[in-house]
Design an enzyme around this catalytic site. Sequence first.
Site, PDB file in Angstrom:
ATOM      1  N   ASN A  12       0.870  -1.175   0.000  1.00  0.00           N
ATOM      2  CA  ASN A  12       0.000   0.000   0.000  1.00  0.00           C
ATOM      3  C   ASN A  12       0.912   1.231   0.000  1.00  0.00           C
ATOM      4  O   ASN A  12       1.434   1.614   1.045  1.00  0.00           O
ATOM      5  CB  ASN A  12      -0.866  -0.088   1.265  1.00  0.00           C
ATOM      6  CG  ASN A  12      -1.815   1.065   1.422  1.00  0.00           C
ATOM      7  OD1 ASN A  12      -1.700   2.072   0.734  1.00  0.00           O
ATOM      8  ND2 ASN A  12      -2.753   0.921   2.343  1.00  0.00           N
ATOM      9  N   ARG A 116      -2.413  -1.465  -3.537  1.00  0.00           N
ATOM     10  CA  ARG A 116      -3.479  -0.456  -3.529  1.00  0.00           C
ATOM     11  C   ARG A 116      -3.116   0.597  -4.566  1.00  0.00           C
ATOM     12  O   ARG A 116      -1.999   1.126  -4.541  1.00  0.00           O
ATOM     13  CB  ARG A 116      -3.597   0.223  -2.164  1.00  0.00           C
ATOM     14  CG  ARG A 116      -4.705   1.282  -2.162  1.00  0.00           C
ATOM     15  CD  ARG A 116      -4.864   1.914  -0.803  1.00  0.00           C
ATOM     16  NE  ARG A 116      -3.835   2.905  -0.574  1.00  0.00           N
ATOM     17  CZ  ARG A 116      -4.064   4.183  -0.269  1.00  0.00           C
ATOM     18  NH1 ARG A 116      -5.290   4.629  -0.125  1.00  0.00           N
ATOM     19  NH2 ARG A 116      -3.060   5.005  -0.062  1.00  0.00           N
ATOM     20  N   HIS A 204     -10.505   6.019  -0.425  1.00  0.00           N
ATOM     21  CA  HIS A 204     -10.665   5.188   0.778  1.00  0.00           C
ATOM     22  C   HIS A 204     -11.643   4.033   0.533  1.00  0.00           C
ATOM     23  O   HIS A 204     -12.246   3.508   1.463  1.00  0.00           O
ATOM     24  CB  HIS A 204     -11.150   6.013   1.999  1.00  0.00           C
ATOM     25  CG  HIS A 204     -10.090   6.887   2.583  1.00  0.00           C
ATOM     26  ND1 HIS A 204     -10.359   8.122   3.121  1.00  0.00           N
ATOM     27  CD2 HIS A 204      -8.761   6.714   2.704  1.00  0.00           C
ATOM     28  CE1 HIS A 204      -9.244   8.667   3.558  1.00  0.00           C
ATOM     29  NE2 HIS A 204      -8.256   7.831   3.308  1.00  0.00           N
ATOM     30  N   GLY A 236      -5.182  10.900   5.892  1.00  0.00           N
ATOM     31  CA  GLY A 236      -6.199  11.296   4.918  1.00  0.00           C
ATOM     32  C   GLY A 236      -7.543  11.065   5.593  1.00  0.00           C
ATOM     33  O   GLY A 236      -7.692  10.095   6.337  1.00  0.00           O
ATOM     34  N   ARG A 265      -3.631  18.115   4.227  1.00  0.00           N
ATOM     35  CA  ARG A 265      -4.445  18.606   3.099  1.00  0.00           C
ATOM     36  C   ARG A 265      -5.556  19.514   3.623  1.00  0.00           C
ATOM     37  O   ARG A 265      -6.101  19.273   4.704  1.00  0.00           O
ATOM     38  CB  ARG A 265      -5.076  17.433   2.350  1.00  0.00           C
ATOM     39  CG  ARG A 265      -4.068  16.527   1.697  1.00  0.00           C
ATOM     40  CD  ARG A 265      -4.792  15.435   0.902  1.00  0.00           C
ATOM     41  NE  ARG A 265      -3.946  14.282   0.753  1.00  0.00           N
ATOM     42  CZ  ARG A 265      -4.351  13.021   0.921  1.00  0.00           C
ATOM     43  NH1 ARG A 265      -5.600  12.738   1.226  1.00  0.00           N
ATOM     44  NH2 ARG A 265      -3.501  12.028   0.776  1.00  0.00           N
ATOM     45  N   ASP A 307      -0.147  15.750  13.261  1.00  0.00           N
ATOM     46  CA  ASP A 307      -0.538  14.544  13.997  1.00  0.00           C
ATOM     47  C   ASP A 307      -1.539  14.898  15.099  1.00  0.00           C
ATOM     48  O   ASP A 307      -1.253  15.722  15.966  1.00  0.00           O
ATOM     49  CB  ASP A 307       0.741  13.936  14.614  1.00  0.00           C
ATOM     50  CG  ASP A 307       0.504  12.535  15.101  1.00  0.00           C
ATOM     51  OD1 ASP A 307      -0.355  12.342  15.986  1.00  0.00           O
ATOM     52  OD2 ASP A 307       1.185  11.628  14.596  1.00  0.00           O
ATOM     53  N   GLU A 405      -7.557  -2.295   5.168  1.00  0.00           N
ATOM     54  CA  GLU A 405      -7.476  -2.186   3.695  1.00  0.00           C
ATOM     55  C   GLU A 405      -6.641  -3.324   3.121  1.00  0.00           C
ATOM     56  O   GLU A 405      -6.946  -3.860   2.054  1.00  0.00           O
ATOM     57  CB  GLU A 405      -6.826  -0.848   3.308  1.00  0.00           C
ATOM     58  CG  GLU A 405      -7.694   0.345   3.634  1.00  0.00           C
ATOM     59  CD  GLU A 405      -6.905   1.630   3.813  1.00  0.00           C
ATOM     60  OE1 GLU A 405      -6.065   1.692   4.745  1.00  0.00           O
ATOM     61  OE2 GLU A 405      -7.126   2.577   3.050  1.00  0.00           O
TER      62      GLU A 405
HETATM   63  P1  ADP Z   1      -2.932   6.888   7.343  1.00  0.00           P
HETATM   64  O1  ADP Z   1      -4.029   7.695   6.726  1.00  0.00           O
HETATM   65  O2  ADP Z   1      -1.555   7.373   6.995  1.00  0.00           O
HETATM   66  O3  ADP Z   1      -3.112   5.393   7.211  1.00  0.00           O
HETATM   67  P2  ADP Z   1      -3.719   6.492  10.109  1.00  0.00           P
HETATM   68  O4  ADP Z   1      -5.040   5.900   9.761  1.00  0.00           O
HETATM   69  O5  ADP Z   1      -2.704   5.623  10.763  1.00  0.00           O
HETATM   70  O6  ADP Z   1      -3.045   7.233   8.882  1.00  0.00           O
HETATM   71  O7  ADP Z   1      -4.032   7.751  11.066  1.00  0.00           O
HETATM   72  C1  ADP Z   1      -3.036   8.600  11.505  1.00  0.00           C
HETATM   73  C2  ADP Z   1      -3.669   9.637  12.412  1.00  0.00           C
HETATM   74  O8  ADP Z   1      -4.283   8.968  13.523  1.00  0.00           O
HETATM   75  C3  ADP Z   1      -2.666  10.614  13.004  1.00  0.00           C
HETATM   76  O9  ADP Z   1      -3.188  11.933  12.973  1.00  0.00           O
HETATM   77  C4  ADP Z   1      -2.551  10.161  14.432  1.00  0.00           C
HETATM   78  O10 ADP Z   1      -2.261  11.222  15.299  1.00  0.00           O
HETATM   79  C5  ADP Z   1      -3.957   9.672  14.696  1.00  0.00           C
HETATM   80  N1  ADP Z   1      -3.998   8.847  15.895  1.00  0.00           N
HETATM   81  C6  ADP Z   1      -3.464   7.614  16.088  1.00  0.00           C
HETATM   82  N2  ADP Z   1      -3.673   7.227  17.377  1.00  0.00           N
HETATM   83  C7  ADP Z   1      -4.326   8.224  17.993  1.00  0.00           C
HETATM   84  C8  ADP Z   1      -4.818   8.449  19.327  1.00  0.00           C
HETATM   85  N3  ADP Z   1      -4.654   7.530  20.275  1.00  0.00           N
HETATM   86  N4  ADP Z   1      -5.432   9.613  19.585  1.00  0.00           N
HETATM   87  C9  ADP Z   1      -5.602  10.558  18.645  1.00  0.00           C
HETATM   88  N5  ADP Z   1      -5.177  10.411  17.383  1.00  0.00           N
HETATM   89  C10 ADP Z   1      -4.533   9.268  17.055  1.00  0.00           C
END
Ligand code: ADP
Length: 423
Positions: A12, A116, A204, A236, A265, A307, A405
């Site tokens: 992916n 993907r 997605h 995303g 974004r 983040d 996914e």
């Molecule tokens: P991607 O779209 O790259 O696959 P993810 O689905 O892993 O990303 O999501 C990443 C986001 O999830 C980041 O903004 C991260 O801060 C947030 N995140 C992960 N764990 C937590 C948590 N415990 N509390 C708040 N946000 C979280």
Amino acid sequence: MAQGRKYILTINSGSSSIKFALYDAVNPKERFLSGKIERIGLTKPLFKATKTDRFFTADHADYADKNLHNPRNLRNPRSISFVIRLAKTHQQASGFLLDWLQDQIGFDAVVGVGHRVVHGGPKFTQPQRITRPLLAELRRLSPYDPEHLPSGIQVMELCHQRQPKLVQVACFDTAFHRHMPRVAKLLPLPRRLDKKGVQRFGFHGLSYAYLLEALKRAAGAKVARGKIVMAHLGNGASLAAVHHGRSMDTSMGFTPAAGLPMSTRSGDLDPGLVWYLARTEGMNAKQFHEMVHHQSGLLGVSGISPDMRDLEARQRKDVRAAEAVALFCYQTRKWIGAFAAALGGLDTLVFAGGIGENSPEVRQRICEGLEFLGVRVDRMKNKASAPVISRSGSRVAVRVIRTDEELMIAKAVAEVLRRGNSQ
Ligand code: ADP
């Protein structure tokens, strides 16, 4: 890994990461290994992998010593992470991954690879076996998604160079939305652009397809055919409005930059900004693209981090972090309201993705104000990220589902292999 076992590899590729996983080829529900290369093209690209069945072999430590610096966690060999020396491009990163996998399992044991593919354009709505003509078509489609397609193609080409006999399958993230009503696909632009394929595609899709299957397993077929809004909130972020098991609308558009504000974004914007910024800041189209893809959203508004975890931690001390979290929750709530209107009601709301699965605070704040639709969250269940977080008796069931996914990709590869064998 067990002798004689055959595997499906899933890849992916994101804009700066490659996630991978290995599944049993016969029963793709079983995942043996998963991991991620992060920060491709940036400083200190990071490799992470976790095995579910057994420990990494001692060979791995030798391999790390030979090729890597700063290997970490080698004493905890079920889960490893280290900095890779060379991952300036997706080709280098995937080259490293293939070498590493060769050492770990040997490619003879891999019967198929699934990728993907973020954008399938108007043509690709089903998983496809990757062939030379398909790669040529994807190259032609690259202008649809210059953020993902060229680097994804690099990875497919490298897999073919290294393992020319291996079956490779492309799984399109746009496919889930292929049956959206015409009115949801139309963009209000001159008609000639629609003919050129400038429409809402939505993304997605692999995640939404998984979530719908998981909802059916958890709550039954009737619920899965009801009026559902699914919120995939990760780096995303998008929403999908689903009814009768079909996507009726989605917040991302022709590109994944549309809809909700995301980690970097912008999501939807006033189109008048393009000309305004060109006149007042001399911003050209490429700079605008850079800004709305990589410098906006949570990162842009906070000026601190893309983040959500960082922003939640800082929001009580820093108003910029607080505003970024507030904007994300507010816009998501607004879109849920819009999709409830598009569906003519709401039966189920699903949260998924890194934020949707893990942040009780964000879920709570999104749902506050949706009581008029029948959304009522139980604080304790939400805090525990329980599978159902709505209060008992609440008109709308609110659920948290861990998306997968990669599993959808593995299943598509298994299906292509089965069809190939039966022909
Ligand atoms: P991607 O779209 O790259 O696959 P993810 O689905 O892993 O990303 O999501 C990443 C986001 O999830 C980041 O903004 C991260 O801060 C947030 N995140 C992960 N764990 C937590 C948590 N415990 N509390 C708040 N946000 C979280």
